[in-house]
Design a protein around this motif. Structure first.
Motif, short mmCIF file in Angstrom:
data_model
loop_
_atom_site.label_atom_id
_atom_site.label_comp_id
_atom_site.label_asym_id
_atom_site.label_seq_id
_atom_site.Cartn_x
_atom_site.Cartn_y
_atom_site.Cartn_z
N ALA A 15 0.46 -1.65 -0.27
CA ALA A 15 0.23 0.18 -0.15
C ALA A 15 0.72 0.94 -0.13
O ALA A 15 0.49 1.59 -0.92
N PRO A 16 1.81 1.52 0.71
CA PRO A 16 2.79 2.44 0.57
C PRO A 16 2.72 2.95 -0.43
O PRO A 16 3.81 3.65 -1.02
N ILE A 17 3.66 1.30 -0.85
CA ILE A 17 4.65 1.54 -2.24
C ILE A 17 3.61 2.32 -3.50
O ILE A 17 4.30 3.37 -4.18
N ALA A 18 3.09 1.45 -3.40
CA ALA A 18 1.75 1.91 -4.69
C ALA A 18 1.60 3.33 -4.27
O ALA A 18 1.44 3.99 -5.44
N ALA A 47 5.86 -1.14 -10.79
CA ALA A 47 6.59 -2.90 -10.40
C ALA A 47 7.08 -3.33 -9.09
O ALA A 47 6.70 -4.93 -8.81
N ALA A 48 7.42 -3.32 -8.45
CA ALA A 48 7.57 -3.58 -6.63
C ALA A 48 6.21 -3.70 -6.57
O ALA A 48 6.04 -4.67 -5.47
N ALA A 49 5.43 -3.54 -6.02
CA ALA A 49 3.76 -2.76 -5.58
C ALA A 49 3.05 -4.79 -6.19
O ALA A 49 3.40 -5.78 -5.47
N ALA A 50 3.43 -4.69 -7.77
CA ALA A 50 2.93 -5.55 -8.72
C ALA A 50 4.00 -6.64 -7.16
O ALA A 50 3.11 -8.01 -7.54
N THR A 51 5.31 -6.76 -7.19
CA THR A 51 5.54 -8.27 -7.23
C THR A 51 4.61 -8.65 -5.28
O THR A 51 4.42 -9.91 -5.34
N ALA A 97 -3.82 2.56 -1.99
CA ALA A 97 -3.63 1.70 -0.66
C ALA A 97 -4.44 1.19 -0.14
O ALA A 97 -4.38 0.62 0.14
N ALA A 98 -6.08 2.09 0.15
CA ALA A 98 -6.99 1.04 0.13
C ALA A 98 -7.22 -0.04 0.03
O ALA A 98 -7.14 -1.02 0.68
N ALA A 104 -4.23 -7.13 -0.05
CA ALA A 104 -3.80 -7.95 -0.10
C ALA A 104 -2.82 -7.66 0.88
O ALA A 104 -2.61 -9.25 1.76
N ASP A 105 -2.02 -6.53 1.24
CA ASP A 105 -1.71 -6.15 3.04
C ASP A 105 -1.85 -7.00 3.81
O ASP A 105 -1.05 -7.66 4.81
N ARG A 106 -3.31 -6.89 4.03
CA ARG A 106 -3.80 -7.16 5.10
C ARG A 106 -3.84 -9.40 5.51
O ARG A 106 -4.10 -9.55 6.38
N ARG A 107 -3.85 -9.32 4.60
CA ARG A 107 -3.81 -11.47 4.55
C ARG A 107 -2.22 -11.52 4.63
O ARG A 107 -2.43 -12.36 5.31
N ALA A 108 -1.06 -10.59 3.90
CA ALA A 108 0.17 -10.71 4.57
C ALA A 108 0.44 -10.25 6.06
O ALA A 108 1.76 -11.33 6.44
N ALA A 109 -0.27 -9.93 6.68
CA ALA A 109 0.07 -9.40 8.26
C ALA A 109 0.03 -10.94 8.93
O ALA A 109 -0.66 -11.77 9.15
#
Length: 109
Positions: A15-18, A47-51, A97-98, A104-109
């Motif tokens: 999220a912050p990367i995007a 690209a970093a966010a997509a990864t 970001a939201a 994605a990010d919530r799943r990885a946390a």
């Protein structure tokens, strides 16, 4: 001899990367007056966010979020004519970001 441990690498959420890619790409283009340089910042962060999205949530979600990232960039242009450039860029960055956090990010946390 004691074994050395390497610290676990911490993963920066996408999220912050995007958001930084959208805001940073615009800021780079505006302040350097070199639009292609802003595009490099935008593309590198995308690209970093997509990864990260692919790692956290898989290919289909990463594809959808990448599409949202590109749509946010494109949509910020007509939106800027109505609300101004900075509010438009910050608004679309917040939306992406939201979406990144929820999908994605919530799943990885």
């Amino acid at each position: 001899m004691a074994a050395t441990r390497t610290p676990a690498r911490s993963r920066v959420p996408a999220a912050p990367i995007a958001a930084a890619g959208l805001v940073g790409g615009y800021a780079t283009a505006r302040f350097t007056k070199k639009r292609p340089l802003g595009g490099v910042v935008l593309a590198a962060a995308g690209a970093a966010a997509a990864t990260q999205w692919k790692r956290a949530a898989g290919g289909p979600v990463a594809g959808a979020l990448t599409g949202a990232y590109v749509a946010a960039f494109a949509g910020s242009h007509p939106l800027a004519k109505k609300v101004g450039a900075w509010p438009a860029v910050c608004g679309v960055a917040g939306v992406v970001a939201a979406a990144s956090y929820v999908l994605a990010d919530r799943r990885a946390a």
